[in-house]
Design a protein around this motif. Structure first.
Motif, mmCIF file in Angstrom:
data_model
loop_
_atom_site.group_PDB
_atom_site.id
_atom_site.type_symbol
_atom_site.label_atom_id
_atom_site.label_comp_id
_atom_site.label_asym_id
_atom_site.label_seq_id
_atom_site.Cartn_x
_atom_site.Cartn_y
_atom_site.Cartn_z
ATOM 1 N N ILE A 176 89.877 17.233 43.309
ATOM 2 C CA ILE A 176 91.280 17.917 43.926
ATOM 3 C C ILE A 176 91.220 19.371 44.256
ATOM 4 O O ILE A 176 91.962 19.873 45.014
ATOM 5 N N HIS A 177 90.217 19.772 43.585
ATOM 6 C CA HIS A 177 90.144 21.513 43.630
ATOM 7 C C HIS A 177 89.333 21.903 44.824
ATOM 8 O O HIS A 177 89.728 22.698 45.425
ATOM 9 N N ASN A 178 88.196 21.399 45.177
ATOM 10 C CA ASN A 178 87.412 21.755 46.261
ATOM 11 C C ASN A 178 87.188 20.581 47.328
ATOM 12 O O ASN A 178 86.289 20.805 48.110
ATOM 13 N N ASN A 179 87.991 19.447 47.190
ATOM 14 C CA ASN A 179 87.868 18.474 48.034
ATOM 15 C C ASN A 179 86.663 17.987 48.534
ATOM 16 O O ASN A 179 86.283 17.564 49.643
ATOM 17 N N ARG A 180 85.936 17.687 47.327
ATOM 18 C CA ARG A 180 84.523 17.000 47.530
ATOM 19 C C ARG A 180 84.679 15.795 46.661
ATOM 20 O O ARG A 180 85.255 15.481 45.609
ATOM 21 N N TYR A 181 83.476 15.012 46.940
ATOM 22 C CA TYR A 181 83.235 13.632 46.363
ATOM 23 C C TYR A 181 82.205 13.708 45.356
ATOM 24 O O TYR A 181 81.007 14.326 45.776
ATOM 25 N N TYR A 182 82.504 13.284 44.368
ATOM 26 C CA TYR A 182 81.155 13.163 43.243
ATOM 27 C C TYR A 182 81.078 11.675 42.702
ATOM 28 O O TYR A 182 82.187 10.966 42.375
ATOM 29 N N TYR A 183 79.739 11.246 42.306
ATOM 30 C CA TYR A 183 79.484 10.069 41.405
ATOM 31 C C TYR A 183 79.304 10.628 40.039
ATOM 32 O O TYR A 183 78.594 11.369 39.537
ATOM 33 N N ALA A 184 79.919 9.583 39.139
ATOM 34 C CA ALA A 184 79.916 9.825 37.900
ATOM 35 C C ALA A 184 78.860 8.569 37.446
ATOM 36 O O ALA A 184 79.602 7.403 37.601
ATOM 37 N N VAL A 185 77.764 8.777 36.977
ATOM 38 C CA VAL A 185 76.888 7.720 36.849
ATOM 39 C C VAL A 185 76.261 7.976 35.558
ATOM 40 O O VAL A 185 75.894 8.657 35.062
ATOM 41 N N SER A 186 75.799 6.530 35.031
ATOM 42 C CA SER A 186 75.172 6.432 33.675
ATOM 43 C C SER A 186 74.046 5.357 33.684
ATOM 44 O O SER A 186 74.193 4.467 34.409
ATOM 45 N N PHE A 187 72.960 5.668 33.001
ATOM 46 C CA PHE A 187 71.898 4.901 33.421
ATOM 47 C C PHE A 187 71.119 4.787 31.573
ATOM 48 O O PHE A 187 71.503 5.671 30.681
ATOM 49 N N LEU A 188 70.744 3.769 31.495
ATOM 50 C CA LEU A 188 70.119 3.053 30.181
ATOM 51 C C LEU A 188 68.691 2.881 30.347
ATOM 52 O O LEU A 188 68.281 2.359 31.056
ATOM 53 N N THR A 189 68.056 4.072 29.457
ATOM 54 C CA THR A 189 66.586 3.673 29.755
ATOM 55 C C THR A 189 65.858 2.810 28.642
ATOM 56 O O THR A 189 66.720 2.661 27.410
ATOM 57 N N PRO A 190 65.075 2.031 28.798
ATOM 58 C CA PRO A 190 64.419 1.073 28.066
ATOM 59 C C PRO A 190 64.174 1.563 26.659
ATOM 60 O O PRO A 190 63.634 2.874 26.651
ATOM 61 N N ASP A 191 64.488 0.927 25.415
ATOM 62 C CA ASP A 191 64.187 1.396 24.173
ATOM 63 C C ASP A 191 65.194 2.564 23.651
ATOM 64 O O ASP A 191 64.741 3.188 22.568
ATOM 65 N N SER A 192 66.158 2.826 24.594
ATOM 66 C CA SER A 192 67.164 3.959 24.099
ATOM 67 C C SER A 192 68.481 3.393 23.575
ATOM 68 O O SER A 192 68.929 2.228 23.940
ATOM 69 N N LEU A 193 68.931 3.998 22.746
ATOM 70 C CA LEU A 193 70.219 3.558 22.166
ATOM 71 C C LEU A 193 71.591 4.201 23.052
ATOM 72 O O LEU A 193 72.536 3.882 22.722
ATOM 73 N N TRP A 194 71.275 5.246 23.957
ATOM 74 C CA TRP A 194 72.211 5.827 24.473
ATOM 75 C C TRP A 194 72.029 6.039 25.789
ATOM 76 O O TRP A 194 70.960 5.987 26.280
ATOM 77 N N ASP A 195 73.253 5.990 26.630
ATOM 78 C CA ASP A 195 73.197 6.179 27.874
ATOM 79 C C ASP A 195 73.221 7.684 28.416
ATOM 80 O O ASP A 195 73.369 8.551 27.560
ATOM 81 N N SER A 196 72.335 7.897 29.515
ATOM 82 C CA SER A 196 72.373 9.285 30.001
ATOM 83 C C SER A 196 73.469 9.504 31.210
ATOM 84 O O SER A 196 73.412 8.566 31.981
ATOM 85 N N HIS A 197 74.090 10.369 31.024
ATOM 86 C CA HIS A 197 75.291 10.453 32.235
ATOM 87 C C HIS A 197 74.999 11.771 32.889
ATOM 88 O O HIS A 197 74.571 12.822 32.376
ATOM 89 N N PHE A 198 75.538 11.671 34.084
ATOM 90 C CA PHE A 198 75.261 12.340 35.422
ATOM 91 C C PHE A 198 76.134 12.549 36.187
ATOM 92 O O PHE A 198 77.302 11.728 36.487
ATOM 93 N N TYR A 199 76.691 14.035 36.730
ATOM 94 C CA TYR A 199 77.649 14.093 37.914
ATOM 95 C C TYR A 199 76.678 14.407 39.246
ATOM 96 O O TYR A 199 75.971 15.228 39.115
ATOM 97 N N ILE A 200 77.155 13.655 40.195
ATOM 98 C CA ILE A 200 76.090 13.900 41.644
ATOM 99 C C ILE A 200 77.092 14.222 42.642
ATOM 100 O O ILE A 200 78.062 13.337 43.025
ATOM 101 N N ASP A 201 77.063 15.407 43.372
ATOM 102 C CA ASP A 201 77.622 15.525 44.579
ATOM 103 C C ASP A 201 77.200 14.186 45.429
ATOM 104 O O ASP A 201 76.318 14.283 45.911
ATOM 105 N N ALA A 202 78.275 13.638 46.236
ATOM 106 C CA ALA A 202 78.392 12.651 46.929
ATOM 107 C C ALA A 202 77.622 12.835 48.397
ATOM 108 O O ALA A 202 77.320 12.005 48.869
ATOM 109 N N SER A 203 77.754 14.367 48.600
ATOM 110 C CA SER A 203 77.373 14.451 50.087
ATOM 111 C C SER A 203 76.022 15.327 50.104
ATOM 112 O O SER A 203 75.403 14.814 51.005
ATOM 113 N N THR A 204 75.669 16.013 48.986
ATOM 114 C CA THR A 204 74.545 16.701 48.854
ATOM 115 C C THR A 204 73.358 15.956 47.978
ATOM 116 O O THR A 204 72.190 16.291 48.247
ATOM 117 N N GLY A 205 73.835 15.461 46.953
ATOM 118 C CA GLY A 205 72.978 14.725 46.148
ATOM 119 C C GLY A 205 72.663 15.542 45.047
ATOM 120 O O GLY A 205 71.644 15.469 44.001
#
Length: 395
Positions: free
Chosen positions: A215-244
């Motif tokens: 709401i502050h910069n009027n941009r869209y973002y993806y909040a995404v998490s992946f689970l790597t094989p043999d890992s106990l924890w997710d990896s979390h990322f924010y990605i600008d939905a326009s630029t990547g």
């Protein structure tokens, strides 16, 4: 226990009255020693009694102590003031104000006989002693603490930007992605796999993905998490939905390394600077590397969090920093940037004499006995001076 006490507080709360007393020795308060009586406020009936008393403690006579004026002179020798911008938002709007404050860098106790910083905490630690309510802690100079730095600002080398993440979830994702021409979700994994500072494992599986609107910069973002094989924890990322571009990383390093020798402080500091410029190119020019980033490697250190502090008009901004956490092998597990949109007061050269005098006018110098329990159960006491700790507005 027999002794001399002084009434320090009476208080009514609900159906009870609380009366507190403080122990005195040689006419001086003994910190942490005293008791509180709880009474039924209507009948006067005793409800409880609690307190602390150092049995068989020895208290040095105060005759040869420094007087209050000498204690203030000792404090002035020990204390420096750190100037910072403090951010506030009183009207609840989007724009914050940056007010210049002076923080005292010594908030400890002063030995009442020598005028030096009290050695109690160091001796308690060396003794293996304990104090359930410890008093007196020392902030070293900013060089020793690594708060702030004279290092030059980071230099950007890529285009792009990331602003504060204050996100609202988007419900109509498909329509929004199409109408705003955003990157599709199925491209996110490829972006993270090809990102040179991330290199997501191609075998990682998507756990969650949500589209948000800032709401502050009027941009869209993806909040995404992946689970790597043999890992106990997710990896979390924010990605600008326009630029990547990636603006946030948080993941656990679980790779097994055969690294020998100490943690590569300088090598990974160089990597941290490069990553900060890469992820936050339009903002990194306002940040400087904290001196603590170069502290010697600790034994068995496997990961380090590097901090870059935001400066405005040559003054550090509280709470605004870039954090890059790196394992010994160079694996980045955290990238995060805090940056506050603010209007900053114009700085004026601080007069150390005036700052110190203002601090003294607004604070009291207290004389009291402090101490700690030794492993054998006896108490070692210290006669010390202490002043309040607070900040001063530059005005």
């Amino acid at each position: 226990a027999k002794g001399v006490y002084t009434l320090t507080k009476t208080e009514l709360y609900g159906a009870y009255a609380f009366v507190s007393f403080q122990r005195k020795e040689n006419g001086i308060i003994v910190d942490g020693n005293g008791f509180t009586i709880t009474l039924d406020k209507d009948t006067g009936e005793l409800c409880s009694l609690s307190g602390c008393w150092w049995d068989n403690a020895v208290f040095d006579p105060p005759e040869n102590r420094l007087d209050t004026e000498e204690a203030w002179q000792a404090f002035e020798r020990l204390c420096s003031f750190k100037t910072v911008y403090s951010l506030s938002n009183y009207d609840g709007g989007e724009l914050y104000s940056g007010t210049i404050l002076h923080h005292p860098q010594f908030c400890g106790s002063i030995d009442a006989f020598t005028g030096k910083a009290s050695s109690m905490q160091a001796e308690m630690s060396a003794d293996g002693g304990s104090d359930t309510d410890p008093h007196g802690y020392i902030y070293a100079s900013e060089v020793a603490l690594g708060i702030g730095s004279e290092t030059p600002p980071l230099e950007p080398d890529v285009a792009g930007s990331i602003n504060d993440i204050d996100l609202q979830i988007v419900n109509s994702e498909a329509e929004t992605i199409a109408s705003e021409k955003l990157i599709s979700k199925d491209r996110l994994k490829a972006i993270l796999c090809s990102e040179p500072y991330i290199k997501l494992d191609p075998k990682a599986e998507l756990e969650n993905c949500e589209l948000y609107f800032n709401i502050h910069n009027n941009r869209y973002y993806y909040a995404v998490s992946f689970l790597t094989p043999d890992s106990l924890w997710d990896s979390h990322f924010y990605i600008d939905a326009s630029t990547g571009s990636v603006s946030f990383i948080n993941r656990t390093s679980e790779e097994i390394t055969d690294e020998s020798g100490p943690y590569p402080v300088e090598k990974n500091l160089k990597l941290a600077k490069s990553a900060a410029v890469h992820f936050y190119p339009e903002k990194c020019g306002e940040y400087r590397s904290a001196l603590k980033n170069r502290r010697p490697a600790e034994e068995n250190e496997k990961v380090r969090e590097y901090e870059f502090i935001r400066y405005k008009n040559g003054i550090p901004v509280e709470c605004d920093s870039i954090l890059i956490r790196i394992s010994e092998s160079g694996y980045i597990t955290l990238a995060d940037c805090s940056y506050t949109n603010a209007e900053f007061d114009e700085p004026a050269k601080a007069d150390k004499r005036k700052v110190y005098d203002a601090f003294r006018r607004n604070s009291d110098m207290e004389l009291f006995y402090d101490g700690y329990y030794k492993p054998d159960g006896t108490v070692k006491t210290y006669l010390v001076y202490r002043t309040e700790s607070f900040t001063l507005n530059a005005d």
